[in-house]
Enzyme design. Structure first.
Site, PDB file in Angstrom:
ATOM      1  N   PRO A  51       3.070 -13.003   2.154  1.00  0.00           N
ATOM      2  CA  PRO A  51       1.624 -12.794   2.268  1.00  0.00           C
ATOM      3  C   PRO A  51       1.144 -12.818   3.712  1.00  0.00           C
ATOM      4  CG  PRO A  51       2.106 -14.975   1.365  1.00  0.00           C
ATOM      5  CD  PRO A  51       3.394 -14.218   1.385  1.00  0.00           C
ATOM      6  N   GLU A  74       7.713 -22.258  -1.850  1.00  0.00           N
ATOM      7  CA  GLU A  74       6.720 -22.292  -0.772  1.00  0.00           C
ATOM      8  C   GLU A  74       7.054 -21.329   0.358  1.00  0.00           C
ATOM      9  OE1 GLU A  74       3.745 -24.026  -0.675  1.00  0.00           O
ATOM     10  OE2 GLU A  74       4.289 -24.209  -2.782  1.00  0.00           O
ATOM     11  N   ARG A 109       9.924   7.531  -5.062  1.00  0.00           N
ATOM     12  CA  ARG A 109       9.165   8.703  -5.521  1.00  0.00           C
ATOM     13  C   ARG A 109       8.963   9.729  -4.408  1.00  0.00           C
ATOM     14  NH1 ARG A 109       3.698   9.057  -4.417  1.00  0.00           N
ATOM     15  NH2 ARG A 109       3.329  10.341  -6.287  1.00  0.00           N
ATOM     16  N   ASP A 155      -1.606  13.363  -2.949  1.00  0.00           N
ATOM     17  CA  ASP A 155      -1.754  11.950  -3.287  1.00  0.00           C
ATOM     18  C   ASP A 155      -2.870  11.309  -2.476  1.00  0.00           C
ATOM     19  OD1 ASP A 155       0.284  11.882  -5.115  1.00  0.00           O
ATOM     20  OD2 ASP A 155       1.770  11.082  -3.734  1.00  0.00           O
TER      21      ASP A 155
END
Length: 242
Positions: free
Chosen positions: A87, A115, A152, A167
């Site tokens: 994150p 963690e 993809r 896209d």
């Protein structure tokens, strides 16, 4: 393309790799996925890969030794990118997927748990990537997202490669609205221009829709797109001005 996923839970990916475009891409050999479990490289008799954090605190931290051994056991293909999923990383964008698909022979994804990683594990990575400003229970979810997004884009995965050009984010704008039969449903009609057969009018309508949708829904992207358009319209003389 070879994609190495360093994960404590390789079974997490089982169903996703067998269905849809992704499953067919692996069956055709467009990409190859290899899983490496750090537990295999733990010298603990119980195959533990975590320990308590120095300085105290809640939770457990992934130890460096098993992760270093796991990554160092992988063959080295060039060019290679090693991505730590965290994150704290740079938010994932379409440009990352395009860059990896176009320029990378080997993509290594490091999945975290508990963690997080011992800080020294970060030295293994060439990039740190996050799905966004939120926290998940594991790194396998962003790894699967990257896996899907990269594969993809590889030649042969999507039947009509030109469809990728429309896209969302491919040109900096969100995609235009799409419609199919029936022409009218519960009082909602397909725009007449899409049924006109006038390809230029359709192209103009779609571009206008992309612009309107991006301006309303993603003003941040709209500002970037406008700046790029202005830069592209500068004359060579103007572009050289200080």
């Amino acid at each position: 393309m070879r994609i190495d996923i360093v994960t404590l839970f390789p079974d997490f990916f089982d169903s996703a790799l067998k269905v849809g475009l992704l499953g067919r891409a692996f069956q055709k050999g467009i990409a190859n996925v290899v899983f490496t479990n750090p537990r295999t490289f733990s010298e603990n008799k119980h195959q533990r890969v975590d320990d308590e954090p120095y300085g105290g605190g809640v939770g457990m931290v992934l130890k460096p030794e098993p992760l270093f051994r796991a990554v160092e056991s992988l063959p080295m293909l060039s060019p290679r990118q090693t991505v730590l999923l965290s994150p704290q990383g740079e938010p994932l964008q379409q440009r990352h997927l395009q860059q990896w698909a176009q320029t990378t022979s080997q993509l290594v994804l490091l999945c975290g748990h508990y963690e997080g990683f011992d800080e020294r594990v970060r030295t293994l990575a060439t990039q740190e990537i996050s799905l966004g400003d939120f926290v998940l229970t594991c790194g396998e979810i962003p790894a699967l997202s990257i896996l899907n997004g990269v594969v993809r884009l590889l030649p042969g995965t999507v039947g009509k490669a030109e469809s990728l050009a429309d896209d969302s984010f491919a040109t900096g704008l969100l995609e235009y609205p799409q419609y199919t039969r029936p022409p009218e449903f519960r009082g909602m009609e397909v725009p007449p221009v899409l049924r006109s057969g006038d390809h230029q009018a359709i192209a103009n309508w779609r571009l206008a829709q992309q612009q309107d949708r991006t301006r309303c829904r993603r003003p941040d992207l709209w500002a970037i797109w406008q700046a790029q358009q202005q830069l592209g319209h500068q004359s060579p003389q103007n572009s050289e001005q200080p």
